[in-house]
Design a protein around this motif. Structure first.
Motif, mmCIF file in Angstrom:
data_model
loop_
_atom_site.group_PDB
_atom_site.id
_atom_site.type_symbol
_atom_site.label_atom_id
_atom_site.label_comp_id
_atom_site.label_asym_id
_atom_site.label_seq_id
_atom_site.Cartn_x
_atom_site.Cartn_y
_atom_site.Cartn_z
ATOM 1 N N LEU A 34 -50.772 -13.557 -49.216
ATOM 2 C CA LEU A 34 -49.471 -13.599 -49.883
ATOM 3 C C LEU A 34 -49.117 -12.266 -50.526
ATOM 4 O O LEU A 34 -47.976 -11.819 -50.461
ATOM 5 N N PHE A 35 -50.102 -11.628 -51.127
ATOM 6 C CA PHE A 35 -49.853 -10.361 -51.809
ATOM 7 C C PHE A 35 -50.300 -9.152 -50.989
ATOM 8 O O PHE A 35 -50.546 -8.075 -51.536
ATOM 9 N N ILE A 90 -45.247 -27.784 -46.201
ATOM 10 C CA ILE A 90 -44.513 -26.539 -46.435
ATOM 11 C C ILE A 90 -45.205 -25.392 -45.722
ATOM 12 O O ILE A 90 -44.574 -24.576 -45.056
ATOM 13 N N GLY A 91 -46.525 -25.333 -45.859
ATOM 14 C CA GLY A 91 -47.277 -24.251 -45.234
ATOM 15 C C GLY A 91 -47.290 -24.313 -43.724
ATOM 16 O O GLY A 91 -47.171 -23.291 -43.050
ATOM 17 N N LEU A 92 -47.438 -25.501 -43.170
ATOM 18 C CA LEU A 92 -47.573 -25.622 -41.721
ATOM 19 C C LEU A 92 -46.242 -25.648 -40.973
ATOM 20 O O LEU A 92 -46.110 -25.033 -39.924
ATOM 21 N N PHE A 93 -45.276 -26.357 -41.500
ATOM 22 C CA PHE A 93 -44.050 -26.554 -40.734
ATOM 23 C C PHE A 93 -42.950 -25.559 -41.034
ATOM 24 O O PHE A 93 -42.066 -25.367 -40.222
ATOM 25 N N PHE A 94 -42.990 -24.932 -42.193
ATOM 26 C CA PHE A 94 -41.972 -23.942 -42.488
ATOM 27 C C PHE A 94 -42.471 -22.529 -42.241
ATOM 28 O O PHE A 94 -41.797 -21.572 -42.565
ATOM 29 N N SER A 95 -43.667 -22.420 -41.684
ATOM 30 C CA SER A 95 -44.245 -21.127 -41.320
ATOM 31 C C SER A 95 -44.009 -20.103 -42.417
ATOM 32 O O SER A 95 -43.100 -19.294 -42.362
ATOM 33 N N LYS A 97 -43.466 -17.322 -44.199
ATOM 34 C CA LYS A 97 -43.289 -15.894 -43.929
ATOM 35 C C LYS A 97 -42.722 -15.183 -45.156
ATOM 36 O O LYS A 97 -42.937 -14.008 -45.346
ATOM 37 N N SER A 98 -41.971 -15.912 -45.957
ATOM 38 C CA SER A 98 -41.361 -15.288 -47.127
ATOM 39 C C SER A 98 -42.226 -15.538 -48.356
ATOM 40 O O SER A 98 -42.997 -16.492 -48.411
ATOM 41 N N ASN A 99 -42.086 -14.668 -49.337
ATOM 42 C CA ASN A 99 -42.845 -14.845 -50.567
ATOM 43 C C ASN A 99 -42.409 -16.094 -51.322
ATOM 44 O O ASN A 99 -43.224 -16.719 -51.986
ATOM 45 N N ALA A 100 -41.125 -16.466 -51.237
ATOM 46 C CA ALA A 100 -40.640 -17.637 -51.976
ATOM 47 C C ALA A 100 -41.335 -18.905 -51.487
ATOM 48 O O ALA A 100 -41.802 -19.715 -52.285
ATOM 49 N N LEU A 101 -41.407 -19.096 -50.161
ATOM 50 C CA LEU A 101 -42.088 -20.277 -49.629
ATOM 51 C C LEU A 101 -43.588 -20.201 -49.883
ATOM 52 O O LEU A 101 -44.229 -21.212 -50.163
ATOM 53 N N VAL A 107 -47.943 -22.863 -55.685
ATOM 54 C CA VAL A 107 -47.729 -23.576 -56.949
ATOM 55 C C VAL A 107 -47.953 -25.081 -56.769
ATOM 56 O O VAL A 107 -48.596 -25.723 -57.597
ATOM 57 N N ILE A 108 -47.444 -25.638 -55.669
ATOM 58 C CA ILE A 108 -47.642 -27.063 -55.407
ATOM 59 C C ILE A 108 -49.125 -27.369 -55.264
ATOM 60 O O ILE A 108 -49.630 -28.360 -55.805
#
Length: 127
Positions: A34-35, A90-95, A97-101, A107-108
């Motif tokens: 992520l970072f 969220i991690g698997l299906f929205f792929s 790529k952005s820091n927001a997701l 956080v979840i």
């Protein structure tokens, strides 16, 4: 009956430790990616996902186990199990790529792990 309680407590402690180790592995790999400390390779991504799946399976197992024995903490464990699935989707299906997701996913998962720790702590106190 005391033997059953002690084996139940030992099983709870063992499963919680497996969950913690798997969470730590997934968290450190995800945080590094992520970072931009490193980029996910096929192997590190698979390890991250496998560790997350282990966390989810153990949380669901603990939630079912605590509910069947009617121990305190089962509600928190169920909430954690549902959140871990939501965060995994969220991690698997929205792929991510952005820091927001990625941050939302993280956080979840942290909230889910906190709820699982709370539920297991309540179950340990009552055992």
């Amino acid at each position: 009956m005391a033997n059953n309680n002690s084996s139940s407590l030992a099983s709870l402690k063992f499963n919680v430790m497996i969950m913690r180790i798997a969470f730590l592995i997934a968290f450190l790999l995800g945080l590094g990616s992520l970072f931009n400390v490193f980029h996910f390779t096929a192997t590190t991504l698979d390890v991250h996902i496998a560790a997350g799946i282990i966390v989810a399976i153990v949380m669901w197992f603990l939630a079912i186990s605590l509910s069947r024995t009617k121990q305190r903490g089962s509600g928190a464990m169920w909430a954690a199990a549902i959140l871990i699935v939501l965060g995994g989707f969220i991690g698997l299906f929205f792929s991510v790529k952005s820091n927001a997701l990625g941050i939302a996913h993280m956080v979840i998962m942290i909230i889910a792990m906190g709820l699982a720790e709370m539920g297991s702590s309540l179950a340990k106190k009552t055992s």
